[in-house]
Design a protein around this motif. Structure first.
Motif, PDB file in Angstrom:
ATOM      1  N   TYR A   1      19.938 -21.887  -3.840  1.00  0.00           N
ATOM      2  CA  TYR A   1      18.749 -21.347  -3.098  1.00  0.00           C
ATOM      3  C   TYR A   1      17.893 -22.472  -2.453  1.00  0.00           C
ATOM      4  O   TYR A   1      17.990 -22.773  -1.508  1.00  0.00           O
ATOM      5  CB  TYR A   1      17.835 -20.293  -3.692  1.00  0.00           C
TER       6      TYR A   1
ATOM      7  N   ALA B   1      20.365 -19.894  -8.363  1.00  0.00           N
ATOM      8  CA  ALA B   1      18.934 -20.288  -8.015  1.00  0.00           C
ATOM      9  C   ALA B   1      18.932 -21.957  -7.355  1.00  0.00           C
ATOM     10  O   ALA B   1      18.048 -21.836  -6.484  1.00  0.00           O
ATOM     11  CB  ALA B   1      18.177 -20.149  -9.050  1.00  0.00           C
TER      12      ALA B   1
ATOM     13  N   VAL C   1       0.072 -20.260  -5.097  1.00  0.00           N
ATOM     14  CA  VAL C   1      -0.208 -21.034  -3.663  1.00  0.00           C
ATOM     15  C   VAL C   1      -0.391 -20.007  -2.795  1.00  0.00           C
ATOM     16  O   VAL C   1      -0.164 -18.774  -2.736  1.00  0.00           O
ATOM     17  CB  VAL C   1       0.864 -21.921  -3.436  1.00  0.00           C
TER      18      VAL C   1
ATOM     19  N   THR D   1      15.963 -14.520  -2.201  1.00  0.00           N
ATOM     20  CA  THR D   1      14.589 -15.341  -2.501  1.00  0.00           C
ATOM     21  C   THR D   1      13.999 -14.408  -3.727  1.00  0.00           C
ATOM     22  O   THR D   1      13.679 -15.280  -4.547  1.00  0.00           O
ATOM     23  CB  THR D   1      13.294 -14.910  -1.511  1.00  0.00           C
TER      24      THR D   1
ATOM     25  N   LEU E   1      17.907 -24.660   1.628  1.00  0.00           N
ATOM     26  CA  LEU E   1      16.730 -24.925   2.370  1.00  0.00           C
ATOM     27  C   LEU E   1      16.658 -26.262   2.947  1.00  0.00           C
ATOM     28  O   LEU E   1      17.273 -27.120   2.664  1.00  0.00           O
ATOM     29  CB  LEU E   1      15.552 -24.654   1.426  1.00  0.00           C
TER      30      LEU E   1
ATOM     31  N   LEU F   1       6.831 -14.887  -4.406  1.00  0.00           N
ATOM     32  CA  LEU F   1       6.919 -15.977  -4.796  1.00  0.00           C
ATOM     33  C   LEU F   1       5.591 -17.029  -4.839  1.00  0.00           C
ATOM     34  O   LEU F   1       5.547 -17.716  -5.835  1.00  0.00           O
ATOM     35  CB  LEU F   1       8.100 -16.913  -3.941  1.00  0.00           C
TER      36      LEU F   1
ATOM     37  N   PHE G   1      16.147 -15.889  -6.530  1.00  0.00           N
ATOM     38  CA  PHE G   1      15.499 -17.286  -7.275  1.00  0.00           C
ATOM     39  C   PHE G   1      14.246 -17.120  -7.820  1.00  0.00           C
ATOM     40  O   PHE G   1      13.802 -17.624  -8.910  1.00  0.00           O
ATOM     41  CB  PHE G   1      15.034 -17.947  -5.752  1.00  0.00           C
TER      42      PHE G   1
ATOM     43  N   ASP H   1      11.313 -27.767   3.711  1.00  0.00           N
ATOM     44  CA  ASP H   1      10.840 -26.587   3.126  1.00  0.00           C
ATOM     45  C   ASP H   1      11.215 -26.624   1.809  1.00  0.00           C
ATOM     46  O   ASP H   1      10.441 -26.286   0.774  1.00  0.00           O
ATOM     47  CB  ASP H   1      11.946 -25.351   3.706  1.00  0.00           C
TER      48      ASP H   1
ATOM     49  N   LYS I   1       8.390 -28.688   0.036  1.00  0.00           N
ATOM     50  CA  LYS I   1       7.415 -27.792  -0.243  1.00  0.00           C
ATOM     51  C   LYS I   1       7.379 -26.857  -1.265  1.00  0.00           C
ATOM     52  O   LYS I   1       6.401 -26.805  -2.102  1.00  0.00           O
ATOM     53  CB  LYS I   1       6.876 -26.729   1.132  1.00  0.00           C
TER      54      LYS I   1
ATOM     55  N   THR J   1       1.962 -21.346   2.780  1.00  0.00           N
ATOM     56  CA  THR J   1       2.605 -22.581   1.705  1.00  0.00           C
ATOM     57  C   THR J   1       4.201 -22.301   2.146  1.00  0.00           C
ATOM     58  O   THR J   1       4.843 -23.360   2.138  1.00  0.00           O
ATOM     59  CB  THR J   1       2.165 -22.941   0.679  1.00  0.00           C
ATOM     60  N   LEU J   2       4.522 -21.135   1.447  1.00  0.00           N
ATOM     61  CA  LEU J   2       5.896 -20.658   1.335  1.00  0.00           C
ATOM     62  C   LEU J   2       6.457 -19.792   2.458  1.00  0.00           C
ATOM     63  O   LEU J   2       7.360 -19.266   2.207  1.00  0.00           O
ATOM     64  CB  LEU J   2       6.079 -20.195  -0.104  1.00  0.00           C
TER      65      LEU J   2
ATOM     66  N   THR K   1      12.733 -17.520   6.087  1.00  0.00           N
ATOM     67  CA  THR K   1      14.178 -17.445   6.762  1.00  0.00           C
ATOM     68  C   THR K   1      15.051 -17.287   6.021  1.00  0.00           C
ATOM     69  O   THR K   1      16.458 -16.892   6.381  1.00  0.00           O
ATOM     70  CB  THR K   1      14.187 -18.881   7.243  1.00  0.00           C
ATOM     71  N   GLN K   2      14.862 -17.189   4.606  1.00  0.00           N
ATOM     72  CA  GLN K   2      16.088 -16.758   3.582  1.00  0.00           C
ATOM     73  C   GLN K   2      16.035 -15.278   3.530  1.00  0.00           C
ATOM     74  O   GLN K   2      15.166 -14.838   3.608  1.00  0.00           O
ATOM     75  CB  GLN K   2      15.936 -17.466   2.352  1.00  0.00           C
TER      76      GLN K   2
ATOM     77  N   CYS L   1       7.975 -20.815   4.900  1.00  0.00           N
ATOM     78  CA  CYS L   1       9.405 -21.347   5.360  1.00  0.00           C
ATOM     79  C   CYS L   1      10.522 -20.478   4.535  1.00  0.00           C
ATOM     80  O   CYS L   1      11.564 -20.416   5.001  1.00  0.00           O
ATOM     81  CB  CYS L   1       9.514 -22.592   4.863  1.00  0.00           C
ATOM     82  N   THR L   2      10.245 -19.944   3.441  1.00  0.00           N
ATOM     83  CA  THR L   2      11.318 -19.254   2.465  1.00  0.00           C
ATOM     84  C   THR L   2      11.504 -17.814   3.404  1.00  0.00           C
ATOM     85  O   THR L   2      12.499 -17.258   3.019  1.00  0.00           O
ATOM     86  CB  THR L   2      10.836 -18.728   1.222  1.00  0.00           C
TER      87      THR L   2
END
Lengths: 81, 304
Positions: free
Chosen positions: A28, A25, B19, B35, A32, B13, B38, A36, A39, B23-24, B29-30, B26-27
């Motif tokens: 991960y 984790a 939220v 994700t 980023l 997530l 995580f 990112d 955030k 806001t997220l 891209t993973q 951006c994740t």
């Protein structure tokens, strides 16, 4: 893959230690981009604070919502006194 | 399909952290699997921060009558804490308390519940209580939460929920968010033919083909072929819209799956349409890429 920048890395390290996140984790977060990761870290900190507030309010509120006769055992269960 | 799955994981997530999904974003891209891993680890870690508090609150259920505990959960604990406490309760007691909870709070609590942590509680929940929560979640269009429980609901409850949800589009959205392929296959296997067909029609009418293709991707060959056969019997406009969606989203490889496993007579009918249509080159390229062209080439024949 773009790694977390030097500025983000200490914040990630701190979160990982505080939450005792497993290596997978934490990786991960390191993977980023710095902006990112920042955030996500802000969102996680917000969730931690909200949970802390909710748990504190629940424990206090539980005592207020039980009948007077049961408050002794409930207090003992919640606070151990 | 990876983009859609990554988006779904970003939404989940964001839900965990309360939220806005943007806001997220951006994740996205993973990789979706990363994700997801995580989120699972983070869920556990956030829970562990207050595990002793949740256990003490769960202990109250042993002291107090079920009706009073239910009132306490709603008025004092709130959905977030109650959802976490439920996973620490003796399952039979949790069921007794749930019987006293109104539908809106039951749904709020379900949103906060970790299905894996509360698997035994959820698995023992009577069908009528599951339905109460499910119908409220459908009313809110909260398909993400519903999907999280497909893994842990007992089959009778799952069947009852499917029957109680009139919208095939809702079923499609729920299926899209299910994480475990085996659970998704099991869910699709419970759908009668009219509901499978309904999901195709919903995708056509609502322009949500990516959800259908994401579902088909995880099914076994038999159900993939069955989807193809159902499609072959629908009016040509449905195939046209599916092909346009495949072109727009680049889903040609997934689209081949129902084709490869459908009945031979339906394959022949579709080849007659596809072979002469504007997407023949895309189909051939996708089939060559996934190694199925050797099987398809005799049907399509040499390039015109």
């Amino acid at each position: 893959m773009v790694k977390a920048s030097r500025t983000a890395r200490p914040a990630v390290d701190s979160l990982v230690a505080r939450l005792r996140l497993p290596a997978t984790a934490s990786q991960y977060l390191y993977d980023l981009k710095a902006a990112d990761a920042a955030k996500l870290l802000t969102a996680i900190a917000g969730a931690e604070a909200a949970q802390q507030k909710a748990v504190d309010a629940a424990i206090k509120g539980a005592l207020d919502h039980v009948p007077m006769l049961l408050r002794g055992p409930v207090r003992k269960m919640l606070f151990g006194d | 399909m990876s983009t859609l799955e990554a988006r779904a994981e970003a939404v989940k997530l964001a839900r965990l952290l309360a939220v806005d999904p943007e806001t997220l974003a951006c994740t996205e891209t993973q990789a979706a699997a990363q994700t997801r891993a995580f989120r699972v680890a983070l869920t556990e870690s956030l829970f562990d921060q207050h595990r002793s508090g949740f256990q003490r609150l769960a202990g109250l259920a042993k002291l107090l009558p079920a009706a009073l505990t239910a009132k306490l959960a709603e008025k004092a604990l709130g959905a977030m804490v109650a959802g976490r406490v439920a996973g620490e309760m003796e399952p039979g007691r949790a069921v007794e308390i749930a019987k006293h909870l109104p539908a809106p709070f039951l749904a709020d609590l379900t949103v906060q519940l970790d299905p894996q942590a509360a698997a035994e509680v959820v698995g023992r929940m009577p069908v009528e209580i599951v339905l109460k929560a499910a119908l409220e979640l459908v009313r809110r269009a909260d398909y993400i939460t519903m999907a999280r429980f497909v893994d842990v609901l007992a089959e009778p409850a799952l069947r009852a929920v499917i029957e109680a949800i009139p919208s095939d589009e809702a079923l499609l959205h729920i299926g899209f968010f299910v994480e475990n392929s085996a659970s998704l296959r099991a869910l699709a296997g419970l759908l009668p033919e009219r509901r499978l067909l309904g999901t195709l029609r919903a995708a056509h009418e609502r322009g949500i083909w990516p959800e259908v293709l994401a579902l088909i991707e995880h099914l076994g060959p038999k159900l993939q072929g069955h989807y193809g056969d159902l499609l072959a019997d629908e009016p040509p406009a449905m195939l046209d819209s599916l092909l346009a969606a495949a072109q727009a989203h680049g889903f040609w490889t997934t689209l081949l799956l129902p084709f490869l496993h459908m009945r031979v007579d339906n394959q022949k009918r579709l080849v007659a349409v596809l072979g002469a249509g504007p997407y023949r080159a895309e189909i051939e390229a996708a089939a060559r890429a996934d190694g199925s062209w050797a099987k398809l080439e005799p049907m399509f024949g040499a390039k015109a």
